[in-house]
Scaffold this motif. Structure first.
Motif, PDB file in Angstrom:
ATOM      1  N   GLU A   1      -3.070 -21.681  11.962  1.00 54.95           N
ATOM      2  CA  GLU A   1      -1.828 -22.273  12.637  1.00 54.95           C
ATOM      3  C   GLU A   1      -0.694 -22.565  11.772  1.00 54.95           C
ATOM      4  O   GLU A   1       0.740 -22.311  12.187  1.00 54.95           O
ATOM      5  N   GLN A   2      -0.995 -22.555  10.379  1.00 58.63           N
ATOM      6  CA  GLN A   2       0.175 -22.676   9.466  1.00 58.63           C
ATOM      7  C   GLN A   2       0.933 -21.328   9.207  1.00 58.63           C
ATOM      8  O   GLN A   2       2.046 -21.339   9.339  1.00 58.63           O
ATOM      9  N   GLY A   3       0.075 -20.449   9.461  1.00 60.50           N
ATOM     10  CA  GLY A   3       0.572 -19.071   9.430  1.00 60.50           C
ATOM     11  C   GLY A   3       1.471 -18.777  10.457  1.00 60.50           C
ATOM     12  O   GLY A   3       2.485 -18.357  10.590  1.00 60.50           O
ATOM     13  N   LYS A   4       1.255 -19.213  11.785  1.00 67.68           N
ATOM     14  CA  LYS A   4       2.146 -19.021  12.979  1.00 67.68           C
ATOM     15  C   LYS A   4       3.367 -19.970  12.751  1.00 67.68           C
ATOM     16  O   LYS A   4       4.436 -19.299  12.863  1.00 67.68           O
ATOM     17  N   LEU A   5       3.183 -20.813  12.220  1.00 72.36           N
ATOM     18  CA  LEU A   5       4.419 -21.818  12.094  1.00 72.36           C
ATOM     19  C   LEU A   5       5.112 -21.027  11.063  1.00 72.36           C
ATOM     20  O   LEU A   5       6.707 -20.993  11.083  1.00 72.36           O
TER      21      LEU A   5
END
Ligand code: ZN
Ligand code: ZN
Length: 360
Positions: free
Chosen positions: A107-111
């Motif tokens: 999720e952090q990567g997508k943000l």
């Protein structure tokens, strides 16, 4: 609710300003509820000085409209990242905080990918810190949840008989709470008879409860999102000498901690007050967990009362005091109250009887 939400948002925005942050993404469920009033399980908050956005899917839109009137609603199909780049660019964000303990690496990567040049800033414990201090409305609800757990325990003392299984007793506790005002049980209730009580988080089994053995019961109710958490250890019929000895040690440890707790005390010192009594009695190795944990929208939240912890107790904190001694092959004794730190000391909220021997 609306004014409470305004106050909480104002406080969060002050924290953003103090840390040179342009916005924060809130994804942790209890934090989301605390800040917005929205109780649904899907949705993300995006909060900046000017905007308070609740992004969610179609299934929650109507509920969100009712529960979170202070928030603009933004709809996404599957994932928050669909609407995230627009949110960032609309406010020209340079630095946006997120809750690092509650986002997966994926999720952090997508943000990160969709952040349009803004820097993502990991933060921890901001809203959790607010939640550690309860306001009057929260305390009113928590008191109801505590009273209900106390009543469920009193009920079960009259109900329990040797020959019942742990599962039957746990179900009777749950039925009592749910028919007397709980929206649900606070957690999977624990009934650990005999050796099963030696596992602090024992899963309820078909074990038949016998005469003269320790029975650890850990229960709690949830009312309006807030929890209670209560443990009592009882014995049906005459206990062995070991039970009497160990119960006395645990009770003395618990009362010592409750007598020591006051605003200004450091959490590690509260832990020591109980731990010392148990260690002096020779059972230090059999008490392997911390003294307690905050209780509120989550069953376990801030503050954490454990060995060496250095947080200072403040008025309005609500947490458990739950020392225990666990002996494999024999069983366990744990006694757990919920307490409220006040300006002038402590209020023990849990009032369930601590008389362990039940003669029928
Ligand atoms: Zn408990
Ligand atoms: Zn607990």
């Amino acid at each position: 609710m609306k004014s409470v939400v305004r106050m909480r948002l104002a406080r969060l925005r002050q924290t953003l300003a103090d840390n040179d942050l342009d916005a924060i993404v809130i994804s942790q469920p209890e934090n989301r509820r605390y800040l917005s009033g929205f109780t649904g399980t899907g949705g993300v908050l995006f909060i900046s000085p000017e905007r308070a956005v609740l992004a969610t899917t179609f299934v929650y839109l109507e509920q969100a409209r009712k529960q979170a009137p202070a928030f603009e609603l933004v709809r996404f199909q599957r994932e928050f990242v669909e609407v995230w780049p627009d949110l960032v660019t609309e406010i020209n964000a340079r630095r946006v905080a997120f809750e690092s303990a509650h986002l997966t690496v994926a999720e952090q990567g997508k943000l990160d990918t969709g952040a349009e040049g803004a820097e993502l800033v990991p933060t921890e414990g901001i809203v959790e810190g607010f939640r550690a201090i309860k306001d009057r409305d929260e305390l009113d609800i928590i008191r109801k949840a505590v009273v209900l757990a106390d009543a469920a325990f009193t009920h079960i003392v009259g109900f329990i008989e040797p020959g019942m299984t742990e599962r039957e007793v746990a179900w009777a506790l749950e039925v009592y709470m749910r028919t007397h005002g709980a929206e649900k049980a606070a957690f999977d209730l624990i009934v650990g008879a005999g050796p099963n009580g030696a596992m602090p988080h024992h899963e309820v089994s078909e074990r038949v409860i016998g005469v003269g053995e320790p029975i650890v019961m850990d229960l709690g109710a949830r009312i309006a999102g807030y929890h209670s958490d209560l443990t009592r250890t009882i014995c049906l019929g005459q206990p062995d000498g070991r039970f009497t000895e160990i119960y006395d040690v645990v009770l003395r440890a618990q009362l010592a901690a409750e007598a020591a707790i006051r605003a200004g005390l450091v959490t590690g010192e509260a832990d020591s007050a109980a731990r010392q009594v148990i260690a002096e009695a020779g059972y230090g190795e059999q008490y392997g967990h911390g003294l307690g944990h905050g209780v509120g929208l989550a069953v376990q939240e801030e503050p954490s009362i454990r060995q060496g912890a250095e947080e200072v107790l403040k008025p309005g904190m609500v947490f458990t005091v739950e020392p225990g001694i666990y002996l494999p092959d024999w069983g366990g004794v744990r006694i757990e109250d919920m307490v409220l730190v006040r300006e002038d000391g402590v209020e023990v909220l849990s009032q369930a009887s601590k008389e362990p021997v039940i003669i029928k």
